[in-house]
Write a protein that holds these residues in place. Structure first.
Motif, mmCIF file in Angstrom:
data_model
loop_
_atom_site.group_PDB
_atom_site.id
_atom_site.type_symbol
_atom_site.label_atom_id
_atom_site.label_comp_id
_atom_site.label_asym_id
_atom_site.label_seq_id
_atom_site.Cartn_x
_atom_site.Cartn_y
_atom_site.Cartn_z
ATOM 1 N N ASP A 58 -0.770 2.898 3.892
ATOM 2 C CA ASP A 58 -1.614 2.203 4.959
ATOM 3 C C ASP A 58 -1.966 0.849 4.213
ATOM 4 O OD1 ASP A 58 -4.304 1.405 6.088
ATOM 5 O OD2 ASP A 58 -2.944 1.986 7.727
ATOM 6 N N PRO A 59 -1.544 -0.261 4.430
ATOM 7 C CA PRO A 59 -1.771 -1.565 3.530
ATOM 8 C C PRO A 59 -3.287 -1.930 3.577
ATOM 9 C CG PRO A 59 -0.096 -2.137 5.185
ATOM 10 C CD PRO A 59 -0.475 -0.794 5.537
ATOM 11 N N ALA A 60 -4.181 -1.638 4.804
ATOM 12 C CA ALA A 60 -5.564 -1.653 4.642
ATOM 13 C C ALA A 60 -6.333 -0.761 3.827
ATOM 14 C CB ALA A 60 -6.113 -1.654 6.212
ATOM 15 N N GLN A 61 -5.757 0.426 3.826
ATOM 16 C CA GLN A 61 -6.628 1.550 2.898
ATOM 17 C C GLN A 61 -6.230 1.176 1.579
ATOM 18 O OE1 GLN A 61 -5.198 5.473 4.079
ATOM 19 N NE2 GLN A 61 -6.161 5.412 6.076
ATOM 20 N N TYR A 62 -4.890 0.720 1.358
ATOM 21 C CA TYR A 62 -4.374 0.456 -0.240
ATOM 22 C C TYR A 62 -5.424 -0.716 -0.675
ATOM 23 C CZ TYR A 62 -1.259 -0.565 -4.081
ATOM 24 O OH TYR A 62 -0.855 -0.820 -5.353
ATOM 25 N N ALA A 63 -5.405 -1.878 0.179
ATOM 26 C CA ALA A 63 -6.336 -2.802 -0.121
ATOM 27 C C ALA A 63 -7.819 -2.481 -0.681
ATOM 28 C CB ALA A 63 -6.196 -4.071 0.950
ATOM 29 N N ALA A 64 -8.286 -1.988 0.660
ATOM 30 C CA ALA A 64 -9.616 -1.400 -0.019
ATOM 31 C C ALA A 64 -9.805 -0.380 -1.145
ATOM 32 C CB ALA A 64 -10.094 -0.193 1.197
ATOM 33 N N TRP A 65 -8.816 0.451 -1.201
ATOM 34 C CA TRP A 65 -8.746 1.318 -2.622
ATOM 35 C C TRP A 65 -8.599 0.368 -4.017
ATOM 36 C CZ3 TRP A 65 -6.461 2.804 -7.118
ATOM 37 C CH2 TRP A 65 -6.957 4.049 -7.525
ATOM 38 N N LEU A 66 -7.717 -0.803 -3.865
ATOM 39 C CA LEU A 66 -7.669 -1.630 -4.941
ATOM 40 C C LEU A 66 -9.020 -2.492 -5.094
ATOM 41 C CD1 LEU A 66 -4.028 -2.948 -4.694
ATOM 42 C CD2 LEU A 66 -4.847 -1.529 -6.537
ATOM 43 N N ARG A 67 -9.638 -2.793 -3.901
ATOM 44 C CA ARG A 67 -10.633 -3.448 -4.043
ATOM 45 C C ARG A 67 -11.918 -2.796 -4.735
ATOM 46 N NH1 ARG A 67 -15.860 -4.732 -1.583
ATOM 47 N NH2 ARG A 67 -16.244 -7.072 -1.268
ATOM 48 N N ALA A 68 -11.845 -1.367 -4.312
ATOM 49 C CA ALA A 68 -12.902 -0.514 -5.009
ATOM 50 C C ALA A 68 -12.552 -0.558 -6.544
ATOM 51 C CB ALA A 68 -12.999 0.664 -4.347
ATOM 52 N N TYR A 69 -11.384 -0.198 -7.016
ATOM 53 C CA TYR A 69 -10.729 -0.111 -8.133
ATOM 54 C C TYR A 69 -11.304 -1.654 -9.011
ATOM 55 C CZ TYR A 69 -8.055 1.409 -12.161
ATOM 56 O OH TYR A 69 -7.588 1.798 -13.592
ATOM 57 N N GLY A 70 -10.875 -2.473 -8.389
ATOM 58 C CA GLY A 70 -11.263 -3.828 -8.978
ATOM 59 C C GLY A 70 -12.736 -3.930 -9.250
ATOM 60 N N LEU A 71 -13.364 -3.588 -8.415
ATOM 61 C CA LEU A 71 -14.766 -3.708 -8.605
ATOM 62 C C LEU A 71 -15.325 -2.563 -9.889
ATOM 63 C CD1 LEU A 71 -16.095 -3.989 -5.019
ATOM 64 C CD2 LEU A 71 -16.160 -5.870 -6.737
ATOM 65 N N HIS A 72 -14.868 -1.466 -9.667
ATOM 66 C CA HIS A 72 -15.175 -0.461 -10.804
ATOM 67 C C HIS A 72 -14.660 -1.100 -12.230
ATOM 68 C CE1 HIS A 72 -15.101 3.407 -12.978
ATOM 69 N NE2 HIS A 72 -13.950 2.853 -13.421
ATOM 70 N N LEU A 73 -13.711 -1.810 -12.208
ATOM 71 C CA LEU A 73 -13.212 -2.548 -13.454
ATOM 72 C C LEU A 73 -14.157 -3.754 -13.937
ATOM 73 C CD1 LEU A 73 -9.314 -1.997 -13.231
ATOM 74 C CD2 LEU A 73 -10.824 -0.826 -14.645
ATOM 75 N N GLY A 74 -15.045 -3.896 -13.021
ATOM 76 C CA GLY A 74 -16.042 -5.280 -13.225
ATOM 77 C C GLY A 74 -15.694 -6.552 -12.557
ATOM 78 N N ALA A 75 -14.627 -6.578 -11.513
ATOM 79 C CA ALA A 75 -14.361 -7.856 -10.779
ATOM 80 C C ALA A 75 -15.757 -7.878 -9.847
ATOM 81 C CB ALA A 75 -13.050 -7.586 -10.028
ATOM 82 N N THR A 76 -15.862 -9.197 -9.369
ATOM 83 C CA THR A 76 -16.977 -9.257 -8.403
ATOM 84 C C THR A 76 -16.494 -10.065 -7.243
ATOM 85 O OG1 THR A 76 -17.441 -11.348 -9.394
ATOM 86 C CG2 THR A 76 -18.753 -9.514 -10.205
ATOM 87 N N ALA A 77 -17.023 -9.850 -6.007
ATOM 88 C CA ALA A 77 -16.794 -10.433 -4.916
ATOM 89 C C ALA A 77 -17.614 -11.178 -4.173
ATOM 90 C CB ALA A 77 -16.398 -9.263 -3.917
ATOM 91 N N HIS A 78 -17.168 -12.542 -3.434
ATOM 92 C CA HIS A 78 -17.920 -13.115 -2.869
ATOM 93 C C HIS A 78 -17.245 -13.688 -1.658
ATOM 94 C CE1 HIS A 78 -20.720 -14.031 -6.229
ATOM 95 N NE2 HIS A 78 -19.781 -14.028 -6.935
#
Length: 176
Positions: free
Chosen positions: A154-174
């Motif tokens: 599911d693309p939306a679930q995968y995007a949310a998972w990658l978002r959480a993973y990216g944030l876990h690795l230190g990326a930030t979101a605005h």
């Protein structure tokens, strides 16, 4: 800075955060940005396994988190009038014989009923028709070493998972 949204933005953020240690990675999420094709189609080709491996993503955890299933290829039905359905799978068909690719030999023999269909010589096709899956083997001599697999997710679930993973690795979101 990554300006965008969805799966492509967060795949890039996760990749940069995983590989560019010490570099600040920020996703400026633009809700007005049109969705990418990746945000609309829940199919990933075999290169996705290399992407996940490179980012040290645990495939099993990912698949549980995004309701994913393995994908060995695509079935084309009704793609050409009068021709049977075709299963296009990832990986090799047959073996090289006397220096020539297998398909050359199969084309010569395809009128022979004993030759079977081209799909019969693909481990991924045989697995797919049987409704089975096994990871490719590490033994290069095994026929089960020469196929690939993708994912259906599911693309939306995968995007949310990658978002959480990216944030876990230190990326930030605005939001922008």
């Amino acid at each position: 800075a990554i300006i965008g949204r969805g799966l492509v933005a967060w795949a890039a953020a996760a990749a940069f955060a995983a590989r560019l240690r010490g570099v600040e990675v920020t996703v400026i999420e633009d809700p007005a940005a049109p969705p990418s094709m990746a945000d609309l189609v829940g199919i990933a080709t075999p290169s996705i396994a290399d992407f996940h491996h490179d980012l040290r993503i645990d495939e099993r955890a990912l698949m549980r988190g995004v309701d994913s299933v393995f994908r060995l290829g695509a079935r084309f039905t009704g793609w050409n009038a009068g021709l049977p359905a075709y299963l296009h799978t990832y990986g090799e068909h047959g073996e090289v014989i006397a220096g020539a690719s297998f398909h050359h030999h199969w084309l010569r023999l395809r009128g022979d009923k004993d030759a079977g269909g081209f799909e019969d010589y693909s481990p991924a096709s045989v697995l797919a028709r049987a409704g089975r899956f096994v990871h490719p083997e590490d033994d290069g001599a095994s026929p089960l070493a020469r196929f690939g697999y993708g994912l259906h997710l599911d693309p939306a679930q995968y995007a949310a998972w990658l978002r959480a993973y990216g944030l876990h690795l230190g990326a930030t979101a605005h939001h922008g």
